[in-house]
Design an enzyme around this catalytic site. Structure first.
Site, PDB file in Angstrom:
ATOM      1  N   CYS A 129       0.818  -1.224   0.000  1.00  0.00           N
ATOM      2  CA  CYS A 129       0.000   0.000   0.000  1.00  0.00           C
ATOM      3  C   CYS A 129       0.848   1.270   0.000  1.00  0.00           C
ATOM      4  O   CYS A 129       0.344   2.363  -0.258  1.00  0.00           O
ATOM      5  CB  CYS A 129      -0.934   0.001   1.197  1.00  0.00           C
ATOM      6  N   HIS A 269      -3.489   7.030   2.174  1.00  0.00           N
ATOM      7  CA  HIS A 269      -3.877   5.703   1.689  1.00  0.00           C
ATOM      8  C   HIS A 269      -5.258   5.350   2.239  1.00  0.00           C
ATOM      9  O   HIS A 269      -5.511   5.515   3.437  1.00  0.00           O
ATOM     10  CB  HIS A 269      -2.826   4.679   2.141  1.00  0.00           C
ATOM     11  N   ASN A 299     -10.123  -0.437  -0.747  1.00  0.00           N
ATOM     12  CA  ASN A 299      -8.663  -0.332  -0.710  1.00  0.00           C
ATOM     13  C   ASN A 299      -8.085  -0.906  -2.010  1.00  0.00           C
ATOM     14  O   ASN A 299      -8.105  -2.121  -2.216  1.00  0.00           O
ATOM     15  CB  ASN A 299      -8.151  -1.108   0.512  1.00  0.00           C
TER      16      ASN A 299
HETATM   17  O1  UT7 Z   1      -3.915  -1.348   3.360  1.00  0.00           O
HETATM   18  C1  UT7 Z   1      -2.953  -2.121   3.983  1.00  0.00           C
HETATM   19  C2  UT7 Z   1      -2.982  -1.977   5.428  1.00  0.00           C
HETATM   20  N1  UT7 Z   1      -4.202  -2.504   5.947  1.00  0.00           N
HETATM   21  C3  UT7 Z   1      -4.882  -1.837   6.839  1.00  0.00           C
HETATM   22  O2  UT7 Z   1      -4.531  -0.748   7.184  1.00  0.00           O
HETATM   23  C4  UT7 Z   1      -6.082  -2.527   7.449  1.00  0.00           C
HETATM   24  C5  UT7 Z   1      -6.051  -2.420   8.945  1.00  0.00           C
HETATM   25  N2  UT7 Z   1      -7.116  -3.125   9.603  1.00  0.00           N
HETATM   26  C6  UT7 Z   1      -8.419  -2.744   9.524  1.00  0.00           C
HETATM   27  O3  UT7 Z   1      -8.761  -1.824   8.808  1.00  0.00           O
HETATM   28  C7  UT7 Z   1      -9.405  -3.435  10.423  1.00  0.00           C
HETATM   29  O4  UT7 Z   1      -8.713  -4.239  11.343  1.00  0.00           O
HETATM   30  C8  UT7 Z   1     -10.442  -4.328   9.663  1.00  0.00           C
HETATM   31  C9  UT7 Z   1     -11.400  -3.446   8.888  1.00  0.00           C
HETATM   32  C10 UT7 Z   1      -9.717  -5.288   8.745  1.00  0.00           C
HETATM   33  C11 UT7 Z   1     -11.269  -5.110  10.688  1.00  0.00           C
HETATM   34  O5  UT7 Z   1     -11.852  -4.246  11.631  1.00  0.00           O
HETATM   35  P1  UT7 Z   1     -11.687  -4.515  13.197  1.00  0.00           P
HETATM   36  O6  UT7 Z   1     -12.489  -3.486  13.870  1.00  0.00           O
HETATM   37  O7  UT7 Z   1     -10.236  -4.564  13.509  1.00  0.00           O
HETATM   38  O8  UT7 Z   1     -12.373  -5.910  13.350  1.00  0.00           O
HETATM   39  P2  UT7 Z   1     -11.761  -7.267  13.908  1.00  0.00           P
HETATM   40  O9  UT7 Z   1     -10.880  -7.901  12.912  1.00  0.00           O
HETATM   41  O10 UT7 Z   1     -11.229  -7.057  15.290  1.00  0.00           O
HETATM   42  O11 UT7 Z   1     -13.077  -8.117  14.066  1.00  0.00           O
HETATM   43  C12 UT7 Z   1     -14.139  -7.735  14.973  1.00  0.00           C
HETATM   44  C13 UT7 Z   1     -15.266  -8.714  14.808  1.00  0.00           C
HETATM   45  C14 UT7 Z   1     -14.806 -10.185  14.875  1.00  0.00           C
HETATM   46  O12 UT7 Z   1     -15.822 -10.918  15.500  1.00  0.00           O
HETATM   47  P3  UT7 Z   1     -15.703 -11.314  17.059  1.00  0.00           P
HETATM   48  O13 UT7 Z   1     -14.467 -12.119  17.183  1.00  0.00           O
HETATM   49  O14 UT7 Z   1     -15.616  -9.993  17.790  1.00  0.00           O
HETATM   50  O15 UT7 Z   1     -16.974 -12.064  17.315  1.00  0.00           O
HETATM   51  C15 UT7 Z   1     -14.710 -10.605  13.437  1.00  0.00           C
HETATM   52  O16 UT7 Z   1     -14.884 -11.980  13.256  1.00  0.00           O
HETATM   53  O17 UT7 Z   1     -15.865  -8.566  13.512  1.00  0.00           O
HETATM   54  C16 UT7 Z   1     -15.870  -9.838  12.838  1.00  0.00           C
HETATM   55  N3  UT7 Z   1     -15.725  -9.587  11.409  1.00  0.00           N
HETATM   56  C17 UT7 Z   1     -16.764  -9.322  10.611  1.00  0.00           C
HETATM   57  N4  UT7 Z   1     -18.073  -9.216  10.851  1.00  0.00           N
HETATM   58  C18 UT7 Z   1     -18.867  -8.900   9.804  1.00  0.00           C
HETATM   59  C19 UT7 Z   1     -14.579  -9.556  10.676  1.00  0.00           C
HETATM   60  N5  UT7 Z   1     -14.870  -9.270   9.391  1.00  0.00           N
HETATM   61  C20 UT7 Z   1     -16.208  -9.122   9.329  1.00  0.00           C
HETATM   62  C21 UT7 Z   1     -17.099  -8.805   8.293  1.00  0.00           C
HETATM   63  N6  UT7 Z   1     -18.402  -8.705   8.564  1.00  0.00           N
HETATM   64  N7  UT7 Z   1     -16.691  -8.586   7.025  1.00  0.00           N
END
Ligand code: UT7
Length: 344
Positions: A129, A269, A299
């Protein structure tokens, strides 16, 4: 006439470092739209979750038989048309991407051939990225050194080629798209002024594509284990991204005596609205100065920052202070400070 004064002026001009200026931009996103509602039918997710956690509403998907070079070519054709120059005038093409058409030859090689840039050489740059920032800084050096007069820097990715549409953790985030800028010697004080680029190999475990390289060549095993799909440990990447993108943006401001008032725009980004907001807060920027198009494209990896240029070009005025910032796989991250060089 004061000849001594004129002589001094000439010496001063000669000693002034040459700056590279962006003199044209062109962007391209495929027509096909994949909405949050479409994804609700593919994986266990919801429009509400995607919007609130990321800021994404829809993303673009390239036709299966097209590749990253096609994104670059469309973007470059627009750029050449806008600048009113032919491909034969281009000296160098740099393509930032993590989804090259092939392992080799480089995508830049294919692009230079297909656009008819007969005089140009080219190479790809892999920094996920942050790829566009790495490539922009590199391209600017060829102008600053006087070696080249016209350098194209393209950031493009066909993320749909490495995304697993059964994995809700990643498939809601990424999209396809790309854009290109033309670099030429600056005619005034505007142009690319400063850069801070960083990398740290600690990131390999959290954001990667495991197979297809020399470590894990393609095999039945790599396919059975989904090793040809992008893997991301979102929470960990988020923590690194939110701290480092804000930190490096602040660093480039302090180095160049910039304040929240004197910065005109932040082109960050587009990975997650919450990461962009945190960076803007650290920079003490008014929200009107923070350019956002993540809702439309998701993204697009190396494509996000140049796509901001092509979407918001009409807002930019000659002399505007613009800060670019990115964080991505590697880990790689950085910021660039430039003064916009034309009114469109
Ligand atoms: O571009 C390159 C660099 N990348 C980035 O900068 C991305 C950085 N990371 C992020 O933007 C975020 O971490 C994400 C958008 C990928 C995820 O958001 P988050 O708030 O960190 O969510 P999480 O991974 O901690 O997941 C929270 C909950 C989980 O469920 P439990 O364990 O709390 O029950 C996940 O299983 O959300 C669940 N989850 C979803 N639920 C509905 C994960 N993906 C999804 C989804 N829909 N698509």
């Amino acid at each position: 006439m004061n000849f001594q004064f004129l002589k001094l002026q000439r010496i001063e001009a000669k000693n002034k470092p040459m700056r590279a200026a962006i003199t044209a931009v062109g962007g391209y996103v495929p027509e096909k739209i994949l909405t949050n509602q479409d994804l609700e039918k593919m994986v266990d997710t919801s429009d509400e979750w995607i919007r609130t956690r990321t800021g994404i509403v829809e993303r673009r998907i390239l036709e299966e038989d097209k590749a990253t070079s096609d994104l670059c070519i469309k973007a470059i054709e627009k750029l050449l048309d806008k600048r009113g120059i032919s491909a034969e005038e281009i000296d160098l093409v740099i393509v930032a991407t993590v989804t090259p058409d092939h392992a080799f030859p480089s995508t830049a090689n294919i692009v230079t051939h297909k656009i008819g840039a007969t005089k140009a050489w080219g190479f790809d740059m892999s920094a996920a990225c942050s790829g566009f920032l790495y490539a922009l800084d590199t391209g600017s050096k060829f102008i600053e050194s006087g070696k080249h007069q016209k350098v194209i820097v393209c950031g493009a990715d066909k993320m749909s080629s490495i995304v697993n549409y059964k994995d809700r953790n990643t498939c809601v985030i990424f999209g396809d798209g790309g854009a290109a800028v033309l670099l030429e010697p600056s005619q005034d004080e505007n142009g690319i002024i400063d850069s801070v680029l960083k990398s740290d190999g600690v990131g390999i475990d959290y954001l990667n594509l495991k197979a297809g390289g020399s470590k894990h060549p393609s095999s039945h095993e790599t396919i059975d284990n989904d090793m040809h799909y992008l893997y991301q440990e979102g929470k960990t990447v988020f923590k690194f991204a939110v701290t480092n993108m804000a930190e490096v943006s602040r660093e480039i401001m302090d180095r160049n005596n910039l304040t929240g008032d004197s910065v005109d725009y932040l082109c960050a980004h587009q990975a997650n609205l919450r990461i962009i907001d945190a960076t803007a807060r650290r920079m003490e920027l008014d929200e009107k100065k923070v350019l956002i198009n993540i809702s439309k494209y998701g993204n697009t990896t190396a494509g996000t920052i140049p796509l901001l240029f092509s979407d918001f070009e009409s807002k930019f005025k000659k002399g505007d202070n613009i800060v670019l910032a990115a964080f991505g796989g590697g880990f790689t991250w950085g910021a660039i400070y430039l003064k916009w060089s034309y009114n469109s």
